[in-house]
Scaffold this active site. Structure first.
Site, PDB file in Angstrom:
ATOM      1  N   LYS A   1       0.890  -1.113  -0.055  1.00 51.62           N
ATOM      2  CA  LYS A   1       0.112  -0.008  -0.171  1.00 51.62           C
ATOM      3  C   LYS A   1       0.999   1.266   0.044  1.00 51.62           C
ATOM      4  O   LYS A   1       1.372   1.815   1.062  1.00 51.62           O
ATOM      5  CB  LYS A   1      -0.754  -0.074   1.080  1.00 51.62           C
ATOM      6  CG  LYS A   1      -2.252   0.970   0.969  1.00 51.62           C
ATOM      7  CD  LYS A   1      -3.221   0.524   2.098  1.00 51.62           C
ATOM      8  CE  LYS A   1      -4.347   1.603   2.007  1.00 51.62           C
ATOM      9  NZ  LYS A   1      -4.955   1.888   0.932  1.00 51.62           N
TER      10      LYS A   1
HETATM   11  N1  PMP Z   1      -7.997  -1.841  -3.099  1.00 55.62           N
HETATM   12  C1  PMP Z   1      -7.151  -0.854  -3.060  1.00 55.62           C
HETATM   13  C2  PMP Z   1      -6.438  -0.459  -4.382  1.00 55.62           C
HETATM   14  C3  PMP Z   1      -7.213   0.186  -2.210  1.00 55.62           C
HETATM   15  O1  PMP Z   1      -6.666   1.308  -2.085  1.00 55.62           O
HETATM   16  C4  PMP Z   1      -8.261  -0.110  -0.816  1.00 55.62           C
HETATM   17  C5  PMP Z   1      -8.321   0.752   0.169  1.00 55.62           C
HETATM   18  N2  PMP Z   1      -8.766   1.742  -0.132  1.00 55.62           N
HETATM   19  C6  PMP Z   1      -8.666  -1.514  -1.048  1.00 55.62           C
HETATM   20  C7  PMP Z   1      -8.576  -2.457  -2.013  1.00 55.62           C
HETATM   21  C8  PMP Z   1      -9.377  -2.143   0.183  1.00 55.62           C
HETATM   22  O2  PMP Z   1      -8.753  -2.218   1.256  1.00 55.62           O
HETATM   23  P1  PMP Z   1      -9.206  -2.191   2.693  1.00 55.62           P
HETATM   24  O3  PMP Z   1     -10.437  -2.959   2.805  1.00 55.62           O
HETATM   25  O4  PMP Z   1      -7.741  -2.698   3.490  1.00 55.62           O
HETATM   26  O5  PMP Z   1      -9.592  -0.780   2.803  1.00 55.62           O
END
Ligand code: PMP
Length: 295
Positions: free
Chosen positions: A159
């Site tokens: 991330k």
């Molecule tokens: N995929 C991407 C590209 C993201 O940026 C996010 C978070 N906004 C998610 C999936 C979902 O992840 P999470 O449930 O940990 O927020």
């Protein structure tokens, strides 16, 4: 999510160990987070004054940092304490935390180890979700022409502060009058949406792209898989095509900001009967209850 947002002047930002007013919360133009998108972050929810899925977010943050050889100059305990203080100082009961770690101030070259060290900041604020209508009626999405990053080039599992891949696809979504777009991986299988993971339901089975499809392993995704299994709904982490989505009985997206939001069409093909489906509604309700109860 709201498209425009002006920070509230009373907000206090935790910046490199201290709380400062939002007007003073600035990073240098020499910070590699800004110059190169060199850094990692987490988006975290606060429900009922509690940090949601805190351990999972901390685990992902430190793993993302390790993957780019970024040393976070604080322990997990120190960062959790800073987030907890930030919630109290900013009087946030239900809100959102953005925790960023940048490579820090360095020379103009990309060399990541010629910086003075990582910079960390924590923003704790209100959250603007998609409008309520989206959750009742469902969302229309499109497939983006922009492919999700190849995992061997820059793994979506990290991330990172560099979201240009997602932003390119988001532009396509906005141009198509949609709020989300499906991104395919370089093999043509569904990876995820620009800021959310994607699920579909076919013949009672809940399916979502597997990790090897090149996705961010969403914390909401993991939770939904757990909640589904608890309900006895069969789950599959697999490879999915765009046609699987067109022919699905139900679909929804998951994410920290979006929570669980039904998807009722993709590329102008109705999914199921074009309304949020029963399994989707059940999992939305289960998610809300779980979040309300503080995880
Ligand atoms: N995929 C991407 C590209 C993201 O940026 C996010 C978070 N906004 C998610 C999936 C979902 O992840 P999470 O449930 O940990 O927020």
């Amino acid at each position: 999510m709201a498209d425009e947002y002006i920070p509230k002047p009373h907000l206090k930002i935790w910046l490199d160990g201290k709380f400062v007013p939002v007007s003073e919360a600035k990073v240098s133009v020499y910070d590699h987070g800004l110059l190169y998108g060199d850094g990692v972050f987490e988006g975290i929810r606060v429900y009922n004054g509690r940090i949601f899925e805190c351990d999972a977010h901390m685990e992902r943050l430190y793993r993302s940092a390790a993957a780019i050889r970024l040393n976070i100059p604080y322990t997990r305990e120190q960062l959790v304490k800073a987030m907890e203080e930030s919630i109290v100082i900013n009087k946030v009961r239900d809100g959102y935390i953005r925790l960023c770690v940048t490579r820090g101030v360095g020379t103009l070259g990309i060399h990541p180890f010629r910086t003075v060290g990582a910079s960390v900041f924590i923003i704790t604020d209100a959250i603007a979700m998609y409008e309520a209508k989206m959750y009742e009626e469902g969302m229309h999405i499109v497939t983006a022409a922009t492919l999700r990053n190849h995992p061997a080039a820059l793994s979506p599992q990290i991330k990172s502060l560099n979201y240009l891949n997602n932003i390119m696809a988001k532009i396509e979504a906005v141009d198509a009058n949609c709020l989300e777009a499906v991104m395919l991986n370089p093999e043509g299988y569904i990876a995820e949406c620009t800021g959310d993971n994607l699920f579909l339901v076919k013949h009672g089975v809940l399916k979502t792209p597997a990790t090897h499809c090149g996705i961010l392993i969403g914390i909401t995704r993991d939770l939904i898989l757990r909640l589904a299994r608890k309900r006895g709904i069969p789950t599959e982490e697999t490879t999915l095509t765009r046609t699987d989505l067109y022919m699905a009985d139900e679909a929804f997206i998951t994410g920290t900001g979006a929570e669980v939001c039904p998807v009722v069409s993709c590329d102008k093909r109705s999914i199921g009967d074009g309304k949020p489906g029963p399994i989707t509604k059940q999992l939305m309700a289960d998610f809300r209850q779980y979040a309300r109860e503080g995880g």
